[in-house]
Design a protein around this motif. Structure first.
Motif, PDB file in Angstrom:
ATOM      1  N   GLN A  81       0.855  -1.196   0.000  1.00  0.00           N
ATOM      2  CA  GLN A  81       0.000   0.000   0.000  1.00  0.00           C
ATOM      3  C   GLN A  81       0.892   1.248   0.000  1.00  0.00           C
ATOM      4  OE1 GLN A  81      -2.853  -2.703  -0.192  1.00  0.00           O
ATOM      5  NE2 GLN A  81      -3.370  -0.525  -0.238  1.00  0.00           N
ATOM      6  N   GLU A  82       0.721   2.076  -1.024  1.00  0.00           N
ATOM      7  CA  GLU A  82       1.602   3.227  -1.225  1.00  0.00           C
ATOM      8  C   GLU A  82       0.878   4.529  -0.865  1.00  0.00           C
ATOM      9  OE1 GLU A  82       4.475   1.325  -4.649  1.00  0.00           O
ATOM     10  OE2 GLU A  82       2.978   2.773  -5.280  1.00  0.00           O
ATOM     11  N   ILE A  83       1.587   5.389  -0.170  1.00  0.00           N
ATOM     12  CA  ILE A  83       1.007   6.619   0.391  1.00  0.00           C
ATOM     13  C   ILE A  83       1.889   7.793  -0.005  1.00  0.00           C
ATOM     14  CG2 ILE A  83       0.427   7.817   2.540  1.00  0.00           C
ATOM     15  CD1 ILE A  83       0.180   4.915   3.756  1.00  0.00           C
ATOM     16  N   LEU A  84       1.263   8.890  -0.384  1.00  0.00           N
ATOM     17  CA  LEU A  84       2.002  10.084  -0.778  1.00  0.00           C
ATOM     18  C   LEU A  84       1.591  11.277   0.078  1.00  0.00           C
ATOM     19  CD1 LEU A  84       1.812   9.803  -4.667  1.00  0.00           C
ATOM     20  CD2 LEU A  84       3.785   9.316  -3.219  1.00  0.00           C
ATOM     21  N   MET A 144     -10.338   5.875  -2.587  1.00  0.00           N
ATOM     22  CA  MET A 144      -9.334   6.854  -2.171  1.00  0.00           C
ATOM     23  C   MET A 144      -9.680   7.416  -0.796  1.00  0.00           C
ATOM     24  SD  MET A 144      -7.390   6.739  -4.853  1.00  0.00           S
ATOM     25  CE  MET A 144      -6.317   8.169  -4.851  1.00  0.00           C
ATOM     26  N   TYR A 145      -8.643   7.799  -0.065  1.00  0.00           N
ATOM     27  CA  TYR A 145      -8.850   8.470   1.222  1.00  0.00           C
ATOM     28  C   TYR A 145      -7.664   9.386   1.492  1.00  0.00           C
ATOM     29  CZ  TYR A 145      -5.534   5.134   3.323  1.00  0.00           C
ATOM     30  OH  TYR A 145      -4.427   4.398   3.621  1.00  0.00           O
ATOM     31  N   GLY A 146      -7.864  10.299   2.435  1.00  0.00           N
ATOM     32  CA  GLY A 146      -6.775  11.218   2.704  1.00  0.00           C
ATOM     33  C   GLY A 146      -6.930  11.956   4.015  1.00  0.00           C
ATOM     34  N   PHE A 147      -5.871  12.679   4.371  1.00  0.00           N
ATOM     35  CA  PHE A 147      -5.789  13.422   5.618  1.00  0.00           C
ATOM     36  C   PHE A 147      -5.451  14.875   5.312  1.00  0.00           C
ATOM     37  CE2 PHE A 147      -5.084   9.107   6.743  1.00  0.00           C
ATOM     38  CZ  PHE A 147      -5.330   8.947   8.105  1.00  0.00           C
ATOM     39  N   ALA A 176      -3.961   8.385  -0.268  1.00  0.00           N
ATOM     40  CA  ALA A 176      -3.712   6.949  -0.424  1.00  0.00           C
ATOM     41  C   ALA A 176      -4.927   6.284  -1.043  1.00  0.00           C
ATOM     42  CB  ALA A 176      -3.387   6.318   0.921  1.00  0.00           C
ATOM     43  N   CYS A 177      -4.725   5.056  -1.483  1.00  0.00           N
ATOM     44  CA  CYS A 177      -5.794   4.252  -2.069  1.00  0.00           C
ATOM     45  C   CYS A 177      -5.994   3.002  -1.221  1.00  0.00           C
ATOM     46  CB  CYS A 177      -5.451   3.862  -3.508  1.00  0.00           C
ATOM     47  SG  CYS A 177      -6.771   2.907  -4.319  1.00  0.00           S
ATOM     48  N   ASP A 178      -7.242   2.716  -0.867  1.00  0.00           N
ATOM     49  CA  ASP A 178      -7.561   1.582  -0.011  1.00  0.00           C
ATOM     50  C   ASP A 178      -7.659   0.272  -0.791  1.00  0.00           C
ATOM     51  OD1 ASP A 178      -8.431   0.587   2.668  1.00  0.00           O
ATOM     52  OD2 ASP A 178     -10.296   0.160   1.613  1.00  0.00           O
ATOM     53  N   GLN A 206      -1.095   8.153 -10.818  1.00  0.00           N
ATOM     54  CA  GLN A 206      -2.484   7.908 -10.449  1.00  0.00           C
ATOM     55  C   GLN A 206      -2.963   8.943  -9.431  1.00  0.00           C
ATOM     56  OE1 GLN A 206      -3.012   4.299  -8.231  1.00  0.00           O
ATOM     57  NE2 GLN A 206      -5.210   4.564  -7.987  1.00  0.00           N
ATOM     58  N   MET A 207      -2.147   9.221  -8.441  1.00  0.00           N
ATOM     59  CA  MET A 207      -2.529  10.178  -7.408  1.00  0.00           C
ATOM     60  C   MET A 207      -2.641  11.592  -7.968  1.00  0.00           C
ATOM     61  SD  MET A 207      -2.965   8.330  -4.758  1.00  0.00           S
ATOM     62  CE  MET A 207      -2.401   6.936  -3.780  1.00  0.00           C
TER      63      MET A 207
END
Length: 372
Positions: A209-212, A240-243, A254-256, A278-279
């Motif tokens: 799982q990749e997070i940017l 998709m989700y984010g902070f 990030a993508c779930d 993609q992001m």
């Protein structure tokens, strides 16, 4: 009610192991916590900067109530150790389509569990969050009292308090059969399948799982709380989700959806170019002001998935006085305190009653995700 004190060894100092050890120690038991790399280390699923805590689980009342209990325990713990900042009450915004059955069921269960939330119409979502480019049909559920847990720091705080109240922590390799005479609880996350390859290897699916993190325009407050909550966009199968910008780290995205398989020991933790592309495409559509924002940080972690997303909280079928606690499945972090309570009750009871959904026997080798 706990039985008389016993001796326990907990293997794995992620969120499950830390809370199990801490809960047992608070009850007066002798507890040793062991981890080969350190509490919430960089390769652990508990090792990231932040994790969502929310109660929306569709019709799944079990996890809704566990999340409610866990939030109360997290806040109680943070207050007791003077670390209230480790829970960021940003609210959690779940974007929903008009015919979203998951959202409809969530509203019913949230009301039953007495979780406060707002139902936002599409017009209200666009009015409150103009920095988001929302399609005209998309509304939202806003859990006002939910938000973000500062993951790594939170786990390390639990371990530190565990040691302060008399627990023993050791950084050492975890053998599959401990020989110190204590009861054993294996909460090794992504390493459970390696520790017990024949038993758990086929039942746990580890995914990359990749997070940017994206940098914000100078002086732009629209992507910080309270202007922007934690959010989830599962509309149109996006996942998709984010902070918002927490601790000045940038906008987290990030993508779930489950990524390719990963080896937690040997994988390079470098985000792929395809994920960045993609992001960026998603930002251009949903957060246009960030379309050209620079990538300022990134992380690669892993989900430890069971066949359907339910946890494994059960006896080891072949090792006497040993228990398994795993299968966080991408949503487990928030539940650490409730899992700690639950497992502590199991392992100290003469006749433990295990929730059927947590039994090892119910897990299969075929994935069919049912918990979100």
């Amino acid at each position: 009610m706990f039985e008389k004190p016993k001796s326990f060894t907990v293997a794995g100092a992620g969120v499950f192991g830390a809370w199990i050890a801490y809960t047992l120690r608070r009850a007066g038991h002798a507890v040793t916590l062991v981890d080969p790399f350190g509490p919430a280390h960089s390769r652990a699923s508990s090792g990231g900067e932040s994790r969502i805590i929310r109660a929306s689980y569709g019709a799944d009342e079990l996890y809704t109530r566990m999340a409610v209990r866990s939030l109360a325990l997290w806040q109680e713990f943070f207050a007791s150790v003077g670390r209230a900042e480790l829970f960021q009450r940003t609210g959690v915004l779940w974007l929903t389509e008009p015919d979203d059955a998951h959202a409809k069921a969530s509203r019913v269960v949230l009301r039953q569990a007495q979780v406060e939330f707002d139902e936002l119409s599409p017009a209200e979502v666009r009015q409150r969050y103009p920095q988001m480019n929302i399609p005209p049909q998309v509304g939202a559920i806003l859990e006002r009292n939910a938000g973000a847990l500062m993951a790594r720091q939170a786990v390390q705080a639990v371990v530190a308090e565990f040691v302060r109240i008399g627990g023993t922590y050791r950084q050492a390799a975890v053998p599959p059969d401990l020989e110190d005479g204590s009861a054993r609880i294996y909460a090794c996350g992504a390493w459970l399948g390696k520790l017990f390859p024949d038993l758990l290897g086929p039942l746990l699916f580890l995914t990359r799982q990749e997070i940017l993190f994206f940098g914000l325009p100078p002086g732009d407050l629209r992507f910080q709380p309270p202007q922007l909550p934690v959010w989830l966009d599962f509309s149109a199968q996006r996942g998709m989700y984010g902070f918002p910008d927490l601790e000045s780290r940038g906008f987290k995205l990030a993508c779930d959806r489950h990524g390719p398989s990963i080896d937690p020991d040997n994988a390079d933790r470098v985000v792929s170019l395809s994920t960045i592309q993609q992001m960026r495409a998603y930002l251009a559509e949903r957060f246009p002001a960030l379309a050209r924002a620079p990538v300022v940080d990134s992380r690669v972690c892993q989900y430890e998935n069971t066949c359907n997303g339910d946890f494994i909280l059960d006896r080891h079928p072949m090792i006497e006085n040993a228990w398994l606690a795993g299968g966080g499945s991408g949503h487990g972090f928030k539940h650490g305190p409730a899992v700690g309570e639950y497992v502590a009750q199991l392992v100290t009871s003469e006749r433990p009653r295990i929730e059927p959904r947590f039994l090892l026997a119910g897990k299969t080798t075929r994935q069919n995700r049912a918990v979100f």
